[in-house]
Motif scaffolding. Structure first.
Motif, mmCIF file in Angstrom:
data_model
loop_
_atom_site.group_PDB
_atom_site.id
_atom_site.type_symbol
_atom_site.label_atom_id
_atom_site.label_comp_id
_atom_site.label_asym_id
_atom_site.label_seq_id
_atom_site.Cartn_x
_atom_site.Cartn_y
_atom_site.Cartn_z
ATOM 1 N N GLU A 158 -4.674 17.718 69.814
ATOM 2 C CA GLU A 158 -5.626 18.315 70.755
ATOM 3 C C GLU A 158 -6.524 17.229 71.331
ATOM 4 N N LYS A 159 -7.017 17.477 72.534
ATOM 5 C CA LYS A 159 -7.901 16.516 73.198
ATOM 6 C C LYS A 159 -9.358 16.898 72.972
ATOM 7 N N PHE A 160 -10.167 15.851 72.728
ATOM 8 C CA PHE A 160 -11.602 16.017 72.508
ATOM 9 C C PHE A 160 -12.344 14.945 73.285
ATOM 10 N N VAL A 161 -13.611 15.219 73.583
ATOM 11 C CA VAL A 161 -14.474 14.222 74.219
ATOM 12 C C VAL A 161 -15.326 13.578 73.133
ATOM 13 N N GLU A 162 -15.328 12.264 73.143
ATOM 14 C CA GLU A 162 -16.165 11.494 72.226
ATOM 15 C C GLU A 162 -17.256 10.835 73.064
ATOM 16 N N VAL A 163 -18.500 10.953 72.614
ATOM 17 C CA VAL A 163 -19.659 10.415 73.333
ATOM 18 C C VAL A 163 -20.112 9.145 72.629
ATOM 19 N N CYS A 164 -20.446 8.137 73.411
ATOM 20 C CA CYS A 164 -21.018 6.908 72.866
ATOM 21 C C CYS A 164 -22.503 6.891 73.170
ATOM 22 N N TYR A 165 -23.310 6.850 72.112
ATOM 23 C CA TYR A 165 -24.759 6.705 72.229
ATOM 24 C C TYR A 165 -25.140 5.309 71.781
ATOM 25 N N GLY A 166 -26.242 4.803 72.321
ATOM 26 C CA GLY A 166 -26.677 3.472 71.938
ATOM 27 C C GLY A 166 -28.182 3.332 71.905
ATOM 28 N N TRP A 167 -28.605 2.326 71.181
ATOM 29 C CA TRP A 167 -30.014 1.937 71.093
ATOM 30 C C TRP A 167 -30.062 0.449 71.420
ATOM 31 N N ASN A 168 -30.792 0.096 72.485
ATOM 32 C CA ASN A 168 -30.864 -1.302 72.914
ATOM 33 C C ASN A 168 -31.779 -2.151 72.046
ATOM 34 N N ASN A 169 -32.650 -1.493 71.271
ATOM 35 C CA ASN A 169 -33.608 -2.230 70.460
ATOM 36 C C ASN A 169 -33.630 -1.641 69.050
ATOM 37 N N LEU A 170 -32.974 -2.337 68.118
ATOM 38 C CA LEU A 170 -32.903 -1.843 66.740
ATOM 39 C C LEU A 170 -34.263 -1.784 66.063
ATOM 40 N N LYS A 171 -35.172 -2.668 66.441
ATOM 41 C CA LYS A 171 -36.516 -2.640 65.830
ATOM 42 C C LYS A 171 -37.232 -1.337 66.178
ATOM 43 N N VAL A 172 -37.099 -0.892 67.422
ATOM 44 C CA VAL A 172 -37.709 0.367 67.846
ATOM 45 C C VAL A 172 -37.057 1.534 67.108
ATOM 46 N N LEU A 173 -35.733 1.512 66.979
ATOM 47 C CA LEU A 173 -35.039 2.562 66.243
ATOM 48 C C LEU A 173 -35.493 2.582 64.783
ATOM 49 N N TYR A 174 -35.602 1.418 64.181
ATOM 50 C CA TYR A 174 -36.036 1.318 62.780
ATOM 51 C C TYR A 174 -37.431 1.931 62.599
ATOM 52 N N GLU A 175 -38.328 1.632 63.526
ATOM 53 C CA GLU A 175 -39.689 2.206 63.463
ATOM 54 C C GLU A 175 -39.647 3.720 63.614
ATOM 55 N N LEU A 176 -38.821 4.228 64.506
ATOM 56 C CA LEU A 176 -38.673 5.671 64.712
ATOM 57 C C LEU A 176 -38.154 6.346 63.447
ATOM 58 N N ILE A 177 -37.157 5.737 62.825
ATOM 59 C CA ILE A 177 -36.616 6.276 61.568
ATOM 60 C C ILE A 177 -37.712 6.345 60.513
ATOM 61 N N HIS A 178 -38.490 5.281 60.392
ATOM 62 C CA HIS A 178 -39.518 5.235 59.347
ATOM 63 C C HIS A 178 -40.691 6.159 59.626
ATOM 64 N N GLU A 179 -40.940 6.466 60.884
ATOM 65 C CA GLU A 179 -41.933 7.485 61.195
ATOM 66 C C GLU A 179 -41.469 8.831 60.671
ATOM 67 N N ARG A 180 -40.184 9.085 60.786
ATOM 68 C CA ARG A 180 -39.609 10.348 60.334
ATOM 69 C C ARG A 180 -39.604 10.438 58.801
ATOM 70 N N ILE A 181 -39.353 9.322 58.130
ATOM 71 C CA ILE A 181 -39.265 9.301 56.668
ATOM 72 C C ILE A 181 -40.633 9.538 56.011
ATOM 73 N N LYS A 182 -41.700 9.083 56.679
ATOM 74 C CA LYS A 182 -43.048 9.186 56.084
ATOM 75 C C LYS A 182 -43.406 10.579 55.688
#
Length: 182
Positions: A158-182
């Motif tokens: 069967e055919k499926f659509v796969e989406v590619c998501y990205g984050w250009n700045n891992l430091k910003v992503l890391y901070e966002l993750i840690h805001e959520r963990i707090k």
């Protein structure tokens, strides 16, 4: 290693290969039930995944496991971006969790240690490919990625659509993750 509640997040070891393979197969069956055809899901076998993960874990790797009650119940794998299409240098290859630990913070914690690992190895950005029909797509979207592209793939005839998501700045992503963990 980082533990919380009744779970432990740690770097995977070679002796984890069989449990990782079991999680890989079972999480596919759980996550894609009603999306991917059942005969295909039932055809998935642990042995080929065991061989794959044994090879991965024998080499330099960035695979982390979520362990609950001494049993691997989830894992994530990170490394160099494979396509070269989007100007991104790192990739989240996979996060697979058994239903028993979903929505308990394991995915966020696995993402956190993987992003930290990529940052320590000098990566600046990261992408992930996810089936559009996968309910876990909302997990990735909750971290404010940019949509980089889509492609059609085939699974079980069967055919499926796969989406590619990205984050250009891992430091910003890391901070966002840690805001959520707090």
């Amino acid at each position: 290693m980082r533990g919380w509640k009744d779970m432990l997040i740690r770097k995977a070891r070679l002796e984890d290969a069989e449990q990782i393979a079991e999680v890989h197969v079972e999480s596919w069956r759980q996550s894609y039930k009603g999306i991917v055809n059942e005969p295909y899901l039932q055809s998935l076998k642990v042995e080929p995944r065991f061989k794959l993960w044994s090879q991965v874990l024998q080499n330099d790797h960035s695979v982390y496991v979520a362990q609950a009650d001494g049993i691997v119940s989830g894992f994530a794998s990170f490394g160099k971006e494979r396509s070269g299409e989007f100007g991104i240098d790192g990739e989240l290859y996979a996060i697979y969790l058994l239903d028993s630990i979903k929505r308990k913070g394991a995915g966020t914690d696995l993402l956190s240690v993987g992003v930290e690992d990529l940052l320590q190895r000098g990566f600046q950005s990261m992408n992930v490919w996810v089936l559009k029909e996968n309910p876990s797509i909302k997990f990735y979207e909750s971290f404010n990625p940019i949509k980089l592209g889509e492609e059609e793939i085939e699974i079980g005839g069967e055919k499926f659509v796969e989406v590619c998501y990205g984050w250009n700045n891992l430091k910003v992503l890391y901070e966002l993750i840690h805001e959520r963990i707090k």
